[in-house]
Motif scaffolding. Structure first.
Motif, PDB file in Angstrom:
ATOM      1  N   GLY A 125      57.692  -9.482  17.206  1.00  0.00           N
ATOM      2  CA  GLY A 125      58.712  -9.540  18.241  1.00  0.00           C
ATOM      3  C   GLY A 125      58.131  -9.724  19.630  1.00  0.00           C
ATOM      4  O   GLY A 125      56.932  -9.854  19.828  1.00  0.00           O
ATOM      5  N   ASP A 126      59.012  -9.737  20.575  1.00  0.00           N
ATOM      6  CA  ASP A 126      58.674  -9.897  21.984  1.00  0.00           C
ATOM      7  C   ASP A 126      58.620  -8.507  22.612  1.00  0.00           C
ATOM      8  O   ASP A 126      59.502  -7.684  22.348  1.00  0.00           O
ATOM      9  CB  ASP A 126      59.764 -10.747  22.648  1.00  0.00           C
ATOM     10  CG  ASP A 126      59.580 -10.874  24.134  1.00  0.00           C
ATOM     11  OD1 ASP A 126      58.523 -11.366  24.557  1.00  0.00           O
ATOM     12  OD2 ASP A 126      60.499 -10.480  24.884  1.00  0.00           O
ATOM     13  N   ALA A 127      57.600  -8.235  23.416  1.00  0.00           N
ATOM     14  CA  ALA A 127      57.487  -6.924  24.060  1.00  0.00           C
ATOM     15  C   ALA A 127      57.257  -7.096  25.554  1.00  0.00           C
ATOM     16  O   ALA A 127      56.442  -7.914  25.967  1.00  0.00           O
ATOM     17  CB  ALA A 127      56.344  -6.124  23.449  1.00  0.00           C
ATOM     18  N   ARG A 128      58.012  -6.327  26.342  1.00  0.00           N
ATOM     19  CA  ARG A 128      57.887  -6.351  27.791  1.00  0.00           C
ATOM     20  C   ARG A 128      57.873  -4.933  28.344  1.00  0.00           C
ATOM     21  O   ARG A 128      58.566  -4.063  27.835  1.00  0.00           O
ATOM     22  CB  ARG A 128      59.052  -7.115  28.422  1.00  0.00           C
ATOM     23  CG  ARG A 128      59.023  -8.596  28.100  1.00  0.00           C
ATOM     24  CD  ARG A 128      60.254  -9.307  28.587  1.00  0.00           C
ATOM     25  NE  ARG A 128      61.335  -9.002  27.635  1.00  0.00           N
ATOM     26  CZ  ARG A 128      62.606  -8.844  27.966  1.00  0.00           C
ATOM     27  NH1 ARG A 128      62.992  -8.942  29.213  1.00  0.00           N
ATOM     28  NH2 ARG A 128      63.505  -8.575  27.051  1.00  0.00           N
ATOM     29  N   ILE A 129      57.092  -4.753  29.392  1.00  0.00           N
ATOM     30  CA  ILE A 129      57.003  -3.466  30.076  1.00  0.00           C
ATOM     31  C   ILE A 129      57.174  -3.733  31.565  1.00  0.00           C
ATOM     32  O   ILE A 129      56.557  -4.641  32.108  1.00  0.00           O
ATOM     33  CB  ILE A 129      55.632  -2.798  29.834  1.00  0.00           C
ATOM     34  CG1 ILE A 129      55.396  -2.575  28.339  1.00  0.00           C
ATOM     35  CG2 ILE A 129      55.529  -1.482  30.613  1.00  0.00           C
ATOM     36  CD1 ILE A 129      53.967  -2.177  27.990  1.00  0.00           C
ATOM     37  N   ALA A 130      58.008  -2.947  32.213  1.00  0.00           N
ATOM     38  CA  ALA A 130      58.181  -3.067  33.659  1.00  0.00           C
ATOM     39  C   ALA A 130      57.889  -1.719  34.303  1.00  0.00           C
ATOM     40  O   ALA A 130      57.950  -0.670  33.649  1.00  0.00           O
ATOM     41  CB  ALA A 130      59.601  -3.518  34.003  1.00  0.00           C
ATOM     42  N   GLY A 131      57.544  -1.768  35.580  1.00  0.00           N
ATOM     43  CA  GLY A 131      57.293  -0.523  36.284  1.00  0.00           C
ATOM     44  C   GLY A 131      56.658  -0.752  37.632  1.00  0.00           C
ATOM     45  O   GLY A 131      56.845  -1.796  38.259  1.00  0.00           O
ATOM     46  N   ARG A 132      55.889   0.252  38.040  1.00  0.00           N
ATOM     47  CA  ARG A 132      55.156   0.205  39.302  1.00  0.00           C
ATOM     48  C   ARG A 132      53.681   0.455  39.002  1.00  0.00           C
ATOM     49  O   ARG A 132      53.349   1.309  38.189  1.00  0.00           O
ATOM     50  CB  ARG A 132      55.668   1.282  40.249  1.00  0.00           C
ATOM     51  CG  ARG A 132      57.041   0.996  40.798  1.00  0.00           C
ATOM     52  CD  ARG A 132      57.478   2.097  41.759  1.00  0.00           C
ATOM     53  NE  ARG A 132      58.668   1.739  42.487  1.00  0.00           N
ATOM     54  CZ  ARG A 132      59.892   1.701  41.986  1.00  0.00           C
ATOM     55  NH1 ARG A 132      60.080   1.997  40.720  1.00  0.00           N
ATOM     56  NH2 ARG A 132      60.921   1.374  42.720  1.00  0.00           N
ATOM     57  N   ALA A 133      52.827  -0.288  39.683  1.00  0.00           N
ATOM     58  CA  ALA A 133      51.383  -0.134  39.514  1.00  0.00           C
ATOM     59  C   ALA A 133      50.844   0.740  40.641  1.00  0.00           C
ATOM     60  O   ALA A 133      51.105   0.471  41.818  1.00  0.00           O
ATOM     61  CB  ALA A 133      50.707  -1.497  39.527  1.00  0.00           C
ATOM     62  N   VAL A 134      50.124   1.780  40.273  1.00  0.00           N
ATOM     63  CA  VAL A 134      49.544   2.702  41.247  1.00  0.00           C
ATOM     64  C   VAL A 134      48.036   2.475  41.253  1.00  0.00           C
ATOM     65  O   VAL A 134      47.372   2.662  40.223  1.00  0.00           O
ATOM     66  CB  VAL A 134      49.867   4.168  40.883  1.00  0.00           C
ATOM     67  CG1 VAL A 134      49.201   5.126  41.852  1.00  0.00           C
ATOM     68  CG2 VAL A 134      51.373   4.382  40.819  1.00  0.00           C
ATOM     69  N   GLU A 135      47.495   2.078  42.402  1.00  0.00           N
ATOM     70  CA  GLU A 135      46.065   1.796  42.469  1.00  0.00           C
ATOM     71  C   GLU A 135      45.255   3.086  42.465  1.00  0.00           C
ATOM     72  O   GLU A 135      45.594   4.051  43.157  1.00  0.00           O
ATOM     73  CB  GLU A 135      45.720   0.973  43.705  1.00  0.00           C
ATOM     74  CG  GLU A 135      44.283   0.502  43.690  1.00  0.00           C
ATOM     75  CD  GLU A 135      43.973  -0.586  44.700  1.00  0.00           C
ATOM     76  OE1 GLU A 135      42.916  -1.216  44.553  1.00  0.00           O
ATOM     77  OE2 GLU A 135      44.784  -0.805  45.621  1.00  0.00           O
ATOM     78  N   VAL A 136      44.201   3.075  41.689  1.00  0.00           N
ATOM     79  CA  VAL A 136      43.262   4.200  41.664  1.00  0.00           C
ATOM     80  C   VAL A 136      42.272   3.947  42.801  1.00  0.00           C
ATOM     81  O   VAL A 136      41.576   2.928  42.808  1.00  0.00           O
ATOM     82  CB  VAL A 136      42.527   4.286  40.307  1.00  0.00           C
ATOM     83  CG1 VAL A 136      41.477   5.384  40.333  1.00  0.00           C
ATOM     84  CG2 VAL A 136      43.526   4.491  39.179  1.00  0.00           C
ATOM     85  N   PRO A 137      42.213   4.843  43.772  1.00  0.00           N
ATOM     86  CA  PRO A 137      41.343   4.599  44.929  1.00  0.00           C
ATOM     87  C   PRO A 137      39.855   4.591  44.568  1.00  0.00           C
ATOM     88  O   PRO A 137      39.440   5.198  43.572  1.00  0.00           O
ATOM     89  CB  PRO A 137      41.662   5.756  45.879  1.00  0.00           C
ATOM     90  CG  PRO A 137      42.397   6.764  45.081  1.00  0.00           C
ATOM     91  CD  PRO A 137      42.933   6.104  43.858  1.00  0.00           C
ATOM     92  N   GLU A 138      39.093   3.903  45.366  1.00  0.00           N
ATOM     93  CA  GLU A 138      37.638   3.790  45.144  1.00  0.00           C
ATOM     94  C   GLU A 138      36.974   5.159  45.091  1.00  0.00           C
ATOM     95  O   GLU A 138      35.997   5.343  44.373  1.00  0.00           O
ATOM     96  CB  GLU A 138      37.005   2.954  46.267  1.00  0.00           C
ATOM     97  CG  GLU A 138      37.561   1.557  46.364  1.00  0.00           C
ATOM     98  CD  GLU A 138      36.614   0.512  45.854  1.00  0.00           C
ATOM     99  OE1 GLU A 138      35.434   0.824  45.642  1.00  0.00           O
ATOM    100  OE2 GLU A 138      37.074  -0.615  45.676  1.00  0.00           O
ATOM    101  N   ASP A 139      37.508   6.122  45.849  1.00  0.00           N
ATOM    102  CA  ASP A 139      36.858   7.438  45.890  1.00  0.00           C
ATOM    103  C   ASP A 139      37.219   8.322  44.689  1.00  0.00           C
ATOM    104  O   ASP A 139      36.699   9.419  44.550  1.00  0.00           O
ATOM    105  CB  ASP A 139      37.143   8.162  47.206  1.00  0.00           C
ATOM    106  CG  ASP A 139      38.610   8.475  47.431  1.00  0.00           C
ATOM    107  OD1 ASP A 139      39.448   8.098  46.591  1.00  0.00           O
ATOM    108  OD2 ASP A 139      38.917   9.089  48.470  1.00  0.00           O
ATOM    109  N   ASP A 140      38.089   7.846  43.804  1.00  0.00           N
ATOM    110  CA  ASP A 140      38.371   8.575  42.560  1.00  0.00           C
ATOM    111  C   ASP A 140      37.347   8.118  41.526  1.00  0.00           C
ATOM    112  O   ASP A 140      37.652   7.445  40.546  1.00  0.00           O
ATOM    113  CB  ASP A 140      39.800   8.309  42.086  1.00  0.00           C
ATOM    114  CG  ASP A 140      40.187   9.157  40.877  1.00  0.00           C
ATOM    115  OD1 ASP A 140      39.289   9.780  40.257  1.00  0.00           O
ATOM    116  OD2 ASP A 140      41.375   9.175  40.523  1.00  0.00           O
ATOM    117  N   SER A 141      36.113   8.503  41.761  1.00  0.00           N
ATOM    118  CA  SER A 141      35.003   8.020  40.934  1.00  0.00           C
ATOM    119  C   SER A 141      35.089   8.508  39.487  1.00  0.00           C
ATOM    120  O   SER A 141      34.663   7.806  38.571  1.00  0.00           O
ATOM    121  CB  SER A 141      33.664   8.415  41.561  1.00  0.00           C
ATOM    122  OG  SER A 141      33.616   9.803  41.765  1.00  0.00           O
TER     123      SER A 141
END
Length: 169
Positions: free
Chosen positions: A99-115
């Motif tokens: 079948g066909d699969a789709r996901i929608a949402g919001r992308a949250v960036e992981v900051p550079e300092d979250d090593s």
């Protein structure tokens, strides 16, 4: 209705929270994405028009992750407007196996300092350095399939509600 930790309402949930709420649909959709490496990500350009690009995704530690090359247009789009839609690769031919699969949402960036988070992702995925890393807050999952060679079946999930199934002939 879900509330994100920063107080936004309807911000979405982690992939793990979705999978806990709807394990069968989550498993089916995740298998659909696992069938191929490259998928299609839709983001919004500065002028609001859609942009589609190829993307590899990973499901790790209860999260849906997007890793991107530094300065890529899709990363810049998501920094400006985090809304996205992700379409699973349909595969070869016209059978749409699974079948066909789709996901929608919001992308949250992981900051550079979250090593710590970035290191866990890099250990598993081994992306070229440097890279942008985003985790998805899922606001909708849709699976469309054909049942008994007769019915078009559309399953729709949104946070705070059970899966809604529509059948059409």
């Amino acid at each position: 209705m879900s509330t994100h930790t920063d107080g936004r309402r309807d911000a979405g949930v982690t992939w793990g929270a979705f999978a806990a709420a709807e394990p069968d649909l989550a498993r089916t959709v995740q298998e659909r994405f696992a069938a191929y490496t490259h998928h299609v990500l839709a983001t919004l350009r500065k002028d609001g028009s859609p942009r589609t690009t190829g993307l590899e995704v990973r499901f790790l530690d209860g999260e849906l992750w997007f890793g991107m090359m530094p300065g890529s247009m899709k990363a810049l789009d998501l920094r400006r407007d985090p809304r996205f839609s992700l379409q699973a690769n349909p595969g070869e031919g016209t059978t749409m196996g699974g079948g066909d699969a789709r996901i929608a949402g919001r992308a949250v960036e992981v900051p550079e300092d979250d090593s710590e988070t970035r290191a866990r992702y890099a250990e598993e995925v081994e992306p070229p350095e440097p890279f942008h890393l985003f985790r998805a807050e899922v606001t909708e999952v849709v699976r469309t399939s054909v049942e008994d060679e007769k019915y078009l079946v559309v399953q729709v999930w949104r946070p705070g509600a059970p899966v809604r199934t529509l059948r059409r002939t």
